[in-house]
Design a protein around this motif. Structure first.
Motif, short mmCIF file in Angstrom:
data_model
loop_
_atom_site.label_atom_id
_atom_site.label_comp_id
_atom_site.label_asym_id
_atom_site.label_seq_id
_atom_site.Cartn_x
_atom_site.Cartn_y
_atom_site.Cartn_z
N GLY A 141 0.97 -1.33 0.07
CA GLY A 141 -0.10 -0.01 -0.01
C GLY A 141 0.90 1.38 -0.07
O GLY A 141 0.57 2.23 -0.70
N GLU A 142 1.68 1.15 0.77
CA GLU A 142 2.79 2.33 0.85
C GLU A 142 3.38 2.60 -0.48
O GLU A 142 3.86 3.68 -1.18
CB GLU A 142 4.09 2.37 1.97
N VAL A 143 3.96 1.46 -1.27
CA VAL A 143 4.49 1.50 -2.44
C VAL A 143 3.55 2.18 -3.34
O VAL A 143 4.02 2.87 -4.19
CB VAL A 143 5.01 -0.12 -2.92
N ALA A 144 2.42 1.78 -3.49
CA ALA A 144 1.37 2.31 -4.40
C ALA A 144 1.04 3.93 -3.99
O ALA A 144 1.21 4.52 -4.94
CB ALA A 144 0.05 1.70 -4.22
N ALA A 145 1.26 4.26 -2.81
CA ALA A 145 0.79 5.58 -2.50
C ALA A 145 2.24 6.62 -2.88
O ALA A 145 1.98 7.61 -3.10
CB ALA A 145 0.77 5.76 -0.88
N ALA A 146 3.46 5.91 -3.10
CA ALA A 146 4.71 6.77 -3.27
C ALA A 146 4.73 6.82 -4.75
O ALA A 146 5.51 7.70 -5.09
CB ALA A 146 6.00 5.82 -2.64
N ALA A 147 4.27 5.96 -5.55
CA ALA A 147 4.32 6.04 -7.00
C ALA A 147 2.99 6.03 -7.48
O ALA A 147 2.47 4.76 -8.14
CB ALA A 147 5.10 4.81 -7.56
N PRO A 148 1.85 6.92 -7.44
CA PRO A 148 0.38 6.77 -7.80
C PRO A 148 0.28 6.36 -9.26
O PRO A 148 -0.50 5.60 -9.77
CB PRO A 148 -0.37 8.05 -7.45
N GLU A 149 1.37 6.83 -10.22
CA GLU A 149 1.31 6.46 -11.46
C GLU A 149 1.70 4.93 -11.93
O GLU A 149 1.59 4.64 -12.99
CB GLU A 149 2.13 7.41 -12.28
N ALA A 150 2.36 4.36 -11.00
CA ALA A 150 2.83 2.78 -11.41
C ALA A 150 1.90 2.09 -11.62
O ALA A 150 0.90 1.85 -11.05
CB ALA A 150 3.82 2.71 -10.02
N THR A 151 2.27 1.13 -12.39
CA THR A 151 1.36 -0.15 -12.70
C THR A 151 1.77 -1.35 -11.84
O THR A 151 2.98 -1.73 -12.18
CB THR A 151 1.35 -0.62 -13.95
N LEU A 152 1.41 -1.68 -10.79
CA LEU A 152 1.71 -2.65 -9.76
C LEU A 152 0.91 -4.16 -9.91
O LEU A 152 -0.26 -3.92 -9.89
CB LEU A 152 1.73 -2.16 -8.36
N TRP A 153 2.00 -5.14 -10.14
CA TRP A 153 1.29 -6.31 -9.73
C TRP A 153 1.96 -6.74 -8.48
O TRP A 153 2.92 -6.40 -8.05
CB TRP A 153 1.60 -7.39 -10.94
N PHE A 154 1.24 -7.71 -7.91
CA PHE A 154 1.50 -8.40 -6.41
C PHE A 154 2.17 -9.66 -6.48
O PHE A 154 1.33 -10.62 -7.11
CB PHE A 154 0.57 -8.30 -5.41
N GLN A 155 3.07 -9.94 -6.15
CA GLN A 155 3.77 -11.52 -6.02
C GLN A 155 3.19 -11.96 -4.82
O GLN A 155 3.73 -11.71 -3.67
CB GLN A 155 5.37 -11.43 -6.47
N LEU A 156 2.88 -13.40 -5.00
CA LEU A 156 2.51 -14.19 -3.73
C LEU A 156 3.06 -15.49 -3.75
O LEU A 156 2.90 -15.95 -4.64
CB LEU A 156 0.87 -14.09 -3.76
#
Ligand code: FMN
Ligand SMILES: CCCCCCC(=O)C(=O)O
Length: 375
Positions: A141-156
């Motif tokens: 969540g903090e990664v997303a907040a720090a880079a709102p333009e980023a396209t993130l996928w989550f590794q599980l």
């Protein structure tokens, strides 16, 4: 003079020794993704460098991943009037401006105080996807907040406690992640001699796997041999996010995966860090592509260091590739700027290689443009 056809970089100052030998010092700024490794090594604690660089057992697979690209040759096409090539690709979680994704790698704060925040900002600037590791040292969540333009996928890594697995999935969804990358090559942790030699068991004080917070504690990541296709089915019911299986190496498993609602496969041997002596990832690729028969996109990672490597993998059927260590080296060498530079180098190398191959885009690549040499 630095030699015919070469350009001298700022900071380079060739000199002549008293025996008359001309000495050209190492460049002040890394020129290639590979040169970032030397810069990173100089800045990292030896145990952290070895954690990032190392692999399993005798590191046969670590070496094989890069060497396999060296044994493949590109055969360019000519006179196609292709113009300046496009480098964008369509992926299960949306589009990316380049076919090189950031592979999930753990513990970015060991490389830079900003950690995964810096990596995500650089991925956003490059217009590519960052696959955030479940073992990130900044919560997703903090990664997303720090880079709102980023396209993130989550590794599980599916946890045997499926209620906690669901908590992780909900955290990824809440952070806006567009896909789940489920790593399936880790029913146990690989044999890591370099880590054992250094006694590298724990993160330093003040650093943790932030996604694993559960009440007042941080849970350990469980790598369990009990995980099976049934867990993939449960995950499929748990979320509408596209699921990409990472670490499929056998064509029989690729075929099985198609019956479990996955949206893509990522051919990977975990950068040679899990089972040693698995074949090079690019050598596994053609059989997996054939097994899947176009039903879902097939991505790959492992040993990609040059734009020409990207083209070879894509000509053999990959929909995109991902890079692990090159991003870590950029991050350790120069933080967000270093990652930006590594991704920019790869993007421009892909563009140049496509131009030299007579391609207007990655869609013009085909298996006939790759030959296996005996080297
Ligand atoms: C330091 C490091 C940490 C990694 N952590 C993870 C991880 O948390 N989850 C995962 O699925 N893969 C992990 N990987 C594997 C990468 O996602 C990827 O498969 C591999 O790095 C690709 O090879 P390359 O480093 O040659 O590009 C890690 C790799 C490295 C080098
Ligand atoms: C027990 C912590 C595991 C972190 C996973 C990192 C990883 O996959 C790696 O290759 O290292």
């Amino acid at each position: 003079m630095t030699g015919v056809g070469t350009t001298r970089m700022a900071g380079e100052s060739p000199h002549v020794t008293d025996t008359g030998t001309r000495v050209i010092p190492a460049p002040a700024v890394p020129w290639t993704p590979r040169e970032f490794e030397a810069a990173a090594r100089a800045r990292l604690a030896p145990e952290h460098y070895d954690y990032f660089a190392g692999g399993a057992g005798d590191e046969v697979t670590v070496r094989a991943n890069e060497a396999a690209f060296g044994r493949l040759s590109l055969v360019p096409r000519v006179l196609r009037g292709a113009g300046r090539p496009r480098t964008d690709v369509t992926l299960p979680g949306g589009r990316a401006a380049m076919p090189v994704l950031v592979a999930p790698t753990a513990f970015h704060r060991l490389a830079d105080p900003e950690g995964e925040r810096a990596t995500a900002r650089a991925a956003a600037a490059a217009g590519t996807v960052m696959i955030v590791s479940m073992a990130s040292t900044v919560a997703v969540g903090e990664v997303a907040a720090a880079a709102p333009e980023a396209t993130l996928w989550f590794q599980l890594y599916v946890q045997p406690d499926m209620a906690f697995t669901e908590t992780l999935v909900r955290r990824a969804e809440a952070a806006g992640c567009r896909a789940l990358v489920v790593t399936v090559d880790s029913p146990a942790r690989g044999l890591r001699d370099r880590e054992r030699r250094h006694g590298f068991w724990d993160l330093p004080e003040g650093m943790a796997c932030e996604n694993l917070r559960d009440g007042g504690r941080v849970r350990p990541i469980v790598m369990s041999p009990e995980i099976s296709w049934e867990h993939i089915d449960l995950l499929r019911e748990m979320t509408t996010l596209p699921i990409i299986l990472k670490g499929v190496a056998h064509p029989a498993d690729a075929r099985l995966a198609l019956g479990h609602g996955v949206s893509g496969l990522l051919v990977s041997n975990h950068g040679g860090r899990q089972l040693d002596t698995v074949p090079a990832a690019v050598d596994l690729l053609p059989e997996i592509v054939a097994a899947v028969g176009g039903a879902v996109p097939v991505l790959m990672d492992g040993g990609v260091r040059r734009g020409t490597d990207v083209l070879k993998a894509m000509a053999l059927g990959a929909g995109a590739v991902a890079v692990g260590r090159p991003v870590i080296w950029g991050l350790a060498a120069d933080g967000e700027r270093g990652v930006t530079r590594v991704l920019d180098l790869l993007r421009s190398e892909v563009e140049q290689a496509l131009t030299l191959c007579g391609c207007a885009s990655v869609h013009d690549l085909d298996p006939g443009m790759v030959r296996r040499s005996c080297r």
